[in-house]
Scaffold this motif. Structure first.
Motif, short mmCIF file in Angstrom:
data_model
loop_
_atom_site.label_atom_id
_atom_site.label_comp_id
_atom_site.label_asym_id
_atom_site.label_seq_id
_atom_site.Cartn_x
_atom_site.Cartn_y
_atom_site.Cartn_z
N ASP A 58 0.81 -1.22 0.00
CA ASP A 58 0.00 0.00 0.00
C ASP A 58 0.84 1.27 0.00
O ASP A 58 0.44 2.29 -0.56
CB ASP A 58 -0.94 0.01 1.22
CG ASP A 58 -2.08 -0.98 1.08
OD1 ASP A 58 -2.25 -1.52 -0.03
OD2 ASP A 58 -2.79 -1.23 2.07
N ASN A 59 1.99 1.23 0.64
CA ASN A 59 2.80 2.45 0.74
C ASN A 59 3.72 2.60 -0.48
O ASN A 59 3.74 1.77 -1.38
CB ASN A 59 3.64 2.41 2.02
CG ASN A 59 2.76 2.36 3.26
OD1 ASN A 59 1.72 3.01 3.29
ND2 ASN A 59 3.16 1.59 4.25
N GLU A 60 4.49 3.66 -0.48
CA GLU A 60 5.48 3.87 -1.54
C GLU A 60 6.87 3.51 -1.01
O GLU A 60 7.22 3.87 0.12
CB GLU A 60 5.48 5.33 -2.00
CG GLU A 60 4.17 5.76 -2.66
CD GLU A 60 3.85 4.94 -3.91
OE1 GLU A 60 4.81 4.55 -4.62
OE2 GLU A 60 2.66 4.69 -4.16
N LYS A 61 7.64 2.75 -1.82
CA LYS A 61 8.99 2.38 -1.45
C LYS A 61 9.92 2.68 -2.62
O LYS A 61 9.50 2.75 -3.78
CB LYS A 61 9.07 0.88 -1.12
CG LYS A 61 8.12 0.40 -0.04
CD LYS A 61 8.57 0.80 1.35
CE LYS A 61 7.65 0.22 2.42
NZ LYS A 61 8.01 0.66 3.76
#
Length: 424
Positions: A229-232
Motif C-alpha cells: 500500500d505504501n510507496e517504497k
C-alpha cells in the motif's frame, strides 16, 4: 460434591446394589441402569428396575438433593413424566408427577463406601493446575496409552469441523481448503487468522493460473495483505505493486481490506513478509499440492515436499527497503512439523472421512515420527512425571488439558475414573 459424581456412581453401579431400598423402604432391584445420553431431559433413558414385585421401565433422573427437582422446574416439563426413579444423594423433599403419584427415591449416600468417597474427594481436592496432578503418573502405561489414542482422535474430530465448514464455502474444492489451512499455519498464532483471510480473499482459480510465475503469486498475496500500500524506493517492491494492480484488473478483482499483519514480537524468520513469500514459493514449486499432501505417509517425504524457501530478494531482506545480512530463508524442520500437526494430518483425516476410508493407523504412525512439541502445557505435564515421546502424545495431552482438565470433566476422563477405582 457435584452431580456428575452421582452420574458416575449410577452408570457404573459403584454402590451396594444388592440391598437397595427406596426412601419408602420398598425393596429396589436394578435390572438395567439405562443409557446416559447427556441430552436435554432425564439423565438416563430406558432404565429397568423392580420395586417390590413390580417391574418398571422408563427414565432415571439424578440430583444432589431431591428438592432440586423443583429448583430445576421439572414439574413443568412433560419430558419428566416417565421418570421411574429419582436418584439423589440427599432426600429432602417428596416429588410428585402431574397425576399426584409420588416418584420413588433412592438415597445413594447410604450405599456408597468410604473408599469411593475418599477417592472422589482426593480427586477433586483444590488444584494448583489440574486435579489429578499428584496422582497422574500412577496410571498404568497401557490404560494411559489407550486413552491418549482416543484423545488424539477426539482432537482430530474437533480439527476436522472447520475443514468441512471451509469445504462448504469453497464448493468442495479441497485444493482451495488446503491453501487456506496452510496460510493460517504459516501465519502462526499472531497472524494465522489474518493469513487465512488473505487466502480466502483470493479466488483459488487465480492462484492456480498464476502459480507458474512466483512474482505474480507474491504480488497477489502481498497486495491483499496490504504490504504494497505504501510507496517504497525498492525496485522489487515497485515491480510487485505493478503486478498486483495488473492482476486485479486482469481478473476483475476488488481490492480487499484485511487487518494489518503483525511484525511485533516475531523473530525475523517469522516476519509475515518471509512466511508469505515462502507460501507463494510453495505453490509455485508444487502444482496439485493437495494430491501430494493427501498421499504423504512419512516424515521424510514431508521434509522433502516442503524444501522451499522465500524468493531471492528475501535472502538479504526481512522488510522492503531494509537490507540485512544474507541468509537463505528455508522452512525449518520444526516449522514443517507444525504444518504436519496442524494442517496435513487433520486434512488427511477429514479427506479420508469424506471418502469413508480408514486411515487411523497411518496417521498415528506418521505422527509418532514427529518430535514431541514444546510449550508451557507440555512442560507442566512433564513436571508431573508424564514425558511424551512424540507429537501424537503431546497432541493428546493438549486435548486432555483443553477439553477435560479445564472443564473439570474428571468423571468423563479415563484417568479420573481409574483414580476413583484405586483405593488410597
Amino acid at each position: 460434591m457435584k452431580e456428575d459424581f452421582l452420574h458416575y456412581l449410577w452408570k457404573f453401579k459403584k454402590f451396594d446394589s444388592l440391598n437397595l431400598k427406596t426412601s419408602n423402604l420398598e425393596t429396589l432391584t436394578i435390572i438395567h441402569v439405562g443409557q446416559y445420553l447427556e441430552l436435554a431431559g432425564p439423565d438416563f433413558f430406558n432404565a429397568q428396575i423392580k420395586i417390590e414385585n413390580q417391574k418398571w421401565a422408563g427414565n432415571v433422573e439424578i440430583h444432589l438433593k431431591s428438592s432440586d427437582w423443583y429448583l430445576h422446574q421439572h414439574e413443568k416439563d412433560s419430558g419428566y413424566e416417565n421418570v421411574i426413579l429419582h436418584v439423589v444423594w440427599e432426600n429432602d423433599a417428596a416429588v410428585f408427577r402431574s397425576d399426584n403419584s409420588e416418584i420413588p427415591v433412592l438415597e445413594l449416600k447410604d450405599y456408597v463406601d468410604s473408599d469411593t468417597l475418599n477417592n472422589y474427594h482426593s480427586l477433586v481436592a483444590p488444584k494448583s493446575w489440574i486435579y489429578c496432578e499428584k496422582h497422574l503418573s500412577t496410571i498404568d502405561e497401557f490404560t494411559f496409552k489407550n486413552w491418549q489414542e482416543r484423545l488424539f482422535f477426539e482432537r482430530l474430530e474437533t480439527k476436522s469441523k472447520p475443514i468441512f465448514d471451509l469445504l462448504e464455502k469453497t464448493n468442495q474444492d479441497w485444493e482451495s481448503v488446503l491453501f487456506c489451512l496452510l496460510a493460517k499455519n504459516f501465519g502462526l498464532n499472531t497472524n494465522g487468522e489474518i493469513f487465512m483471510k488473505i487466502a480466502q480473499s483470493i479466488p483459488f482459480s487465480v492462484i492456480r493460473k498464476e502459480s507458474f510465475e512466483v512474482e505474480n503469486l507474491e504480488a497477489l498475496i502481498f497486495g491483499t495483505a496490504g504490504l504494497l500500500d505504501n510507496e517504497k524506493e525498492d525496485n522489487y517492491f515497485k515491480d510487485l505493486k505493478f503486478r498486483y494492480f495488473y492482476l486485479l484488473h486482469k481478473y476483475q478483482l476488488d481490492k480487499i481490506v484485511v487487518p494489518p499483519v503483525q511484525f511485533f514480537k516475531h523473530r525475523p524468520d517469522n516476519f509475515p513478509t518471509i512466511r508469505l513469500s515462502q507460501l507463494a514459493n510453495l505453490y509455485h514449486t508444487h502444482q496439485n499440492l493437495f494430491s501430494k499432501i493427501s498421499n504423504l505417509r512419512s516424515l521424510k517425504e514431508s521434509y522433502q515436499l516442503f524444501q522451499i524457501c522465500a524468493a531471492p530478494y528475501w535472502q538479504n531482506h526481512y522488510q522492503f527497503d531494509k537490507e540485512s545480512p544474507k541468509k537463505k530463508k528455508t522452512l525449518s524442520k520444526s516449522f514443517i512439523d507444525l504444518i504436519l500437526i496442524n494442517t496435513i494430518i487433520p486434512l488427511q483425516f477429514a479427506y479420508a472421512k469424506s471418502l469413508g476410508k480408514e486411515v487411523s493407523e497411518d496417521l498415528m504412525e506418521l505422527l509418532t515420527e514427529v518430535s514431541a512439541e514444546k510449550n508451557a502445557i507440555i512442560d507442566k505435564f512433564i513436571s508431573f512425571g508424564i514425558k511424551p515421546k512424540n507429537a501424537l502424545e503431546t497432541q493428546s495431552l493438549l486435548q486432555l488439558k483443553k477439553e477435560y482438565c479445564n472443564n473439570s470433566k474428571c468423571l468423563e476422563c479415563v484417568i479420573g475414573i481409574e483414580l476413583l477405582k484405586n483405593n488410597n
